[in-house]
Design a protein around this motif. Structure first.
Motif, PDB file in Angstrom:
ATOM      1  N   GLY A  89       0.804  -1.214   0.000  1.00  0.00           N
ATOM      2  CA  GLY A  89       0.000   0.000   0.000  1.00  0.00           C
ATOM      3  C   GLY A  89       0.838   1.267   0.000  1.00  0.00           C
ATOM      4  N   LEU A  90       0.189   2.385   0.355  1.00  0.00           N
ATOM      5  CA  LEU A  90       0.865   3.686   0.364  1.00  0.00           C
ATOM      6  C   LEU A  90       1.424   4.042   1.735  1.00  0.00           C
ATOM      7  CD1 LEU A  90      -1.643   5.777  -1.823  1.00  0.00           C
ATOM      8  CD2 LEU A  90       0.410   4.527  -2.544  1.00  0.00           C
ATOM      9  N   ASN A  91       1.087   3.246   2.761  1.00  0.00           N
ATOM     10  CA  ASN A  91       1.585   3.488   4.120  1.00  0.00           C
ATOM     11  C   ASN A  91       1.294   4.920   4.568  1.00  0.00           C
ATOM     12  OD1 ASN A  91       2.798   2.504   6.485  1.00  0.00           O
ATOM     13  ND2 ASN A  91       4.798   3.322   5.910  1.00  0.00           N
ATOM     14  N   LEU A  92       0.043   5.330   4.440  1.00  0.00           N
ATOM     15  CA  LEU A  92      -0.361   6.681   4.824  1.00  0.00           C
ATOM     16  C   LEU A  92      -0.450   6.806   6.346  1.00  0.00           C
ATOM     17  CD1 LEU A  92      -3.203   7.217   2.186  1.00  0.00           C
ATOM     18  CD2 LEU A  92      -0.783   7.826   1.994  1.00  0.00           C
ATOM     19  N   THR A  93      -0.427   8.038   6.825  1.00  0.00           N
ATOM     20  CA  THR A  93      -0.535   8.274   8.256  1.00  0.00           C
ATOM     21  C   THR A  93      -1.903   7.835   8.782  1.00  0.00           C
ATOM     22  OG1 THR A  93      -1.329  10.518   7.870  1.00  0.00           O
ATOM     23  CG2 THR A  93       1.036  10.240   8.246  1.00  0.00           C
ATOM     24  N   PHE A  94      -1.955   7.609  10.082  1.00  0.00           N
ATOM     25  CA  PHE A  94      -3.210   7.200  10.715  1.00  0.00           C
ATOM     26  C   PHE A  94      -4.319   8.199  10.437  1.00  0.00           C
ATOM     27  CE2 PHE A  94      -6.245   7.468  14.180  1.00  0.00           C
ATOM     28  CZ  PHE A  94      -6.626   6.146  14.350  1.00  0.00           C
ATOM     29  N   GLU A  95      -4.011   9.505  10.532  1.00  0.00           N
ATOM     30  CA  GLU A  95      -5.048  10.530  10.405  1.00  0.00           C
ATOM     31  C   GLU A  95      -5.676  10.538   9.015  1.00  0.00           C
ATOM     32  OE1 GLU A  95      -2.784  10.907  13.766  1.00  0.00           O
ATOM     33  OE2 GLU A  95      -1.935  11.196  11.744  1.00  0.00           O
ATOM     34  N   VAL A  96      -4.883  10.277   7.978  1.00  0.00           N
ATOM     35  CA  VAL A  96      -5.447  10.224   6.626  1.00  0.00           C
ATOM     36  C   VAL A  96      -6.295   8.964   6.466  1.00  0.00           C
ATOM     37  CG1 VAL A  96      -4.898  10.031   4.167  1.00  0.00           C
ATOM     38  CG2 VAL A  96      -3.671  11.666   5.595  1.00  0.00           C
ATOM     39  N   ARG A  97      -5.804   7.835   6.969  1.00  0.00           N
ATOM     40  CA  ARG A  97      -6.589   6.594   6.878  1.00  0.00           C
ATOM     41  C   ARG A  97      -7.882   6.706   7.686  1.00  0.00           C
ATOM     42  NH1 ARG A  97      -3.776   2.782   9.462  1.00  0.00           N
ATOM     43  NH2 ARG A  97      -1.963   4.053  10.007  1.00  0.00           N
ATOM     44  N   GLU A  98      -7.799   7.317   8.866  1.00  0.00           N
ATOM     45  CA  GLU A  98      -8.989   7.535   9.688  1.00  0.00           C
ATOM     46  C   GLU A  98      -9.977   8.444   8.957  1.00  0.00           C
ATOM     47  OE1 GLU A  98     -10.014   9.204  14.176  1.00  0.00           O
ATOM     48  OE2 GLU A  98      -8.386  10.110  13.007  1.00  0.00           O
ATOM     49  N   GLY A  99      -9.456   9.517   8.354  1.00  0.00           N
ATOM     50  CA  GLY A  99     -10.319  10.459   7.650  1.00  0.00           C
ATOM     51  C   GLY A  99     -10.975   9.857   6.427  1.00  0.00           C
ATOM     52  N   ILE A 100     -10.309   8.917   5.777  1.00  0.00           N
ATOM     53  CA  ILE A 100     -10.890   8.254   4.608  1.00  0.00           C
ATOM     54  C   ILE A 100     -12.214   7.599   4.969  1.00  0.00           C
ATOM     55  CG2 ILE A 100     -10.618   6.245   3.091  1.00  0.00           C
ATOM     56  CD1 ILE A 100      -7.653   6.947   2.851  1.00  0.00           C
ATOM     57  N   ILE A 101     -12.244   6.906   6.093  1.00  0.00           N
ATOM     58  CA  ILE A 101     -13.460   6.165   6.433  1.00  0.00           C
ATOM     59  C   ILE A 101     -14.451   6.993   7.248  1.00  0.00           C
ATOM     60  CG2 ILE A 101     -12.305   3.931   6.303  1.00  0.00           C
ATOM     61  CD1 ILE A 101     -12.252   3.913   9.372  1.00  0.00           C
ATOM     62  N   LYS A 102     -13.981   8.023   7.970  1.00  0.00           N
ATOM     63  CA  LYS A 102     -14.856   8.711   8.910  1.00  0.00           C
ATOM     64  C   LYS A 102     -15.248  10.123   8.499  1.00  0.00           C
ATOM     65  CE  LYS A 102     -13.604   8.217  13.288  1.00  0.00           C
ATOM     66  NZ  LYS A 102     -12.690   8.074  14.462  1.00  0.00           N
ATOM     67  N   HIS A 103     -14.844  10.587   7.305  1.00  0.00           N
ATOM     68  CA  HIS A 103     -15.118  11.985   6.964  1.00  0.00           C
ATOM     69  C   HIS A 103     -16.597  12.255   6.682  1.00  0.00           C
ATOM     70  CE1 HIS A 103     -14.768  10.411   2.803  1.00  0.00           C
ATOM     71  NE2 HIS A 103     -15.595  11.386   2.502  1.00  0.00           N
ATOM     72  N   SER A 104     -17.376  11.203   6.390  1.00  0.00           N
ATOM     73  CA  SER A 104     -18.776  11.451   6.028  1.00  0.00           C
ATOM     74  C   SER A 104     -19.774  10.557   6.755  1.00  0.00           C
ATOM     75  CB  SER A 104     -18.967  11.268   4.513  1.00  0.00           C
ATOM     76  OG  SER A 104     -18.639   9.946   4.109  1.00  0.00           O
ATOM     77  N   ARG A 105     -19.305   9.663   7.630  1.00  0.00           N
ATOM     78  CA  ARG A 105     -20.236   8.814   8.375  1.00  0.00           C
ATOM     79  C   ARG A 105     -19.546   8.198   9.573  1.00  0.00           C
ATOM     80  NH1 ARG A 105     -21.760   2.969   6.266  1.00  0.00           N
ATOM     81  NH2 ARG A 105     -21.992   2.829   8.526  1.00  0.00           N
ATOM     82  N   ASP A 106     -20.366   7.622  10.467  1.00  0.00           N
ATOM     83  CA  ASP A 106     -19.846   6.931  11.639  1.00  0.00           C
ATOM     84  C   ASP A 106     -19.984   5.423  11.446  1.00  0.00           C
ATOM     85  OD1 ASP A 106     -19.339   9.367  12.962  1.00  0.00           O
ATOM     86  OD2 ASP A 106     -21.427   9.466  13.638  1.00  0.00           O
ATOM     87  N   TYR A 107     -19.204   4.669  12.212  1.00  0.00           N
ATOM     88  CA  TYR A 107     -19.249   3.210  12.159  1.00  0.00           C
ATOM     89  C   TYR A 107     -19.317   2.663  13.576  1.00  0.00           C
ATOM     90  CZ  TYR A 107     -17.518   3.882   7.384  1.00  0.00           C
ATOM     91  OH  TYR A 107     -17.366   4.282   6.077  1.00  0.00           O
ATOM     92  N   SER A 108     -20.101   1.608  13.761  1.00  0.00           N
ATOM     93  CA  SER A 108     -20.147   0.947  15.064  1.00  0.00           C
ATOM     94  C   SER A 108     -19.161  -0.211  15.069  1.00  0.00           C
ATOM     95  CB  SER A 108     -21.562   0.430  15.352  1.00  0.00           C
ATOM     96  OG  SER A 108     -21.886  -0.650  14.492  1.00  0.00           O
ATOM     97  N   GLU A 109     -18.509  -0.403  16.212  1.00  0.00           N
ATOM     98  CA  GLU A 109     -17.545  -1.497  16.323  1.00  0.00           C
ATOM     99  C   GLU A 109     -18.230  -2.859  16.203  1.00  0.00           C
ATOM    100  OE1 GLU A 109     -14.261  -3.221  19.495  1.00  0.00           O
ATOM    101  OE2 GLU A 109     -14.749  -1.081  19.485  1.00  0.00           O
ATOM    102  N   ARG A 110     -19.501  -2.916  16.631  1.00  0.00           N
ATOM    103  CA  ARG A 110     -20.230  -4.178  16.534  1.00  0.00           C
ATOM    104  C   ARG A 110     -20.417  -4.591  15.082  1.00  0.00           C
ATOM    105  NH1 ARG A 110     -25.171  -5.503  15.360  1.00  0.00           N
ATOM    106  NH2 ARG A 110     -25.815  -3.325  15.268  1.00  0.00           N
TER     107      ARG A 110
END
Length: 241
Positions: A151-172
């Motif tokens: 992969g591109l080995n991006l920082t945590f904040e960019v990877r986090e923002g990819i999935i969380k910028h427009s919605r939330d996710y439940s751990e369940r």
């Protein structure tokens, strides 16, 4: 002598600073003159998935005009707005720009209709399709440009923002995303992406619809007071336009 990184520091106390990053999945040495988020931005721009956005429809196809936006030009417009807004708010412009450039990288062809169809087909086999989760898959696994890591080995904040910028996710429901602090909101740089995305596509879609001669300006003025006010000011200033 200690070498400093030449970069524009965010001015607001609520901004995300590159030196406070949670890091990369595979540790790397700091770059001599680029911040961690600037490197992420550059890796995204040079990725194969980013180039593929050129052939993906935004709303209108190029069948009737060469001037309609595609997913790539839309992404560039979002990045421009994101950088401007982030700068005005004292946020980290490099992080905001990286997130804007990557926010649609997981989109399939045919816009949201293509995403819905893929999701429908995947559910027949017990899966699902979400373009944000697919974007994470792309940057972590599909892009193979480096010998030292997948992969591109991006920082945590960019990877986090990819999935969380427009919605939330439940751990369940999404246990495989538990590392991304699902009970917390992402940095403000990620939160603003959804808003600047709307600014970009609302104005651009209207512009493309006008180009396609599908827009009834009288009806739009009657149904959207904000547009009516602006349209009247422009018409009054340029009566022969």
């Amino acid at each position: 002598m200690e070498r400093t990184i030449a970069t524009v520091s965010p001015s607001a106390p609520w901004a995300m600073r590159a030196e406070d990053t949670r890091g990369r999945r595979f540790p790397e040495l700091d770059h001599p003159y680029r911040s961690a988020y600037a490197r992420d931005r550059d890796r995204i721009i040079h990725s194969r998935a980013f180039r593929r956005l050129e052939a993906k429809t935004q709303v209108f196809t190029t069948r009737y005009s060469d001037h309609f936006r595609n997913r790539l030009t839309h992404t560039l417009e979002v990045a421009q707005i994101a950088r401007t807004v982030a700068g005005a708010l004292g946020l980290n412009t490099e992080l905001a720009e990286a997130l804007a450039l990557v926010h649609d990288i997981g989109h399939p062809p045919f816009g949201h209709a293509g995403e819905r169809k893929l999701d429908e087909l995947m559910r027949e086999h017990g899966g699902q399709f979400n373009h944000n989760l697919h974007a994470l898959r792309i940057v972590e696994h599909f892009e193979q440009r480096y010998l030292d890591f997948p992969g591109l080995n991006l920082t945590f904040e960019v990877r986090e923002g990819i999935i969380k910028h427009s919605r939330d996710y439940s751990e369940r429901e999404f246990p495989h995303l538990r590392d991304y602090l699902l009970d917390l909101r992402p940095p403000l740089e990620a939160q603003l992406i959804d808003g600047v995305d709307e600014i970009a596509y609302n104005t651009a879609d209207m512009d493309d619809a006008h180009e396609a001669e599908l827009l009834d300006l009288d009806r739009l003025c009657g149904e959207v007071p904000l547009f009516s006010d602006i349209f009247k000011k422009v018409s009054d200033a340029h009566p022969s336009g």
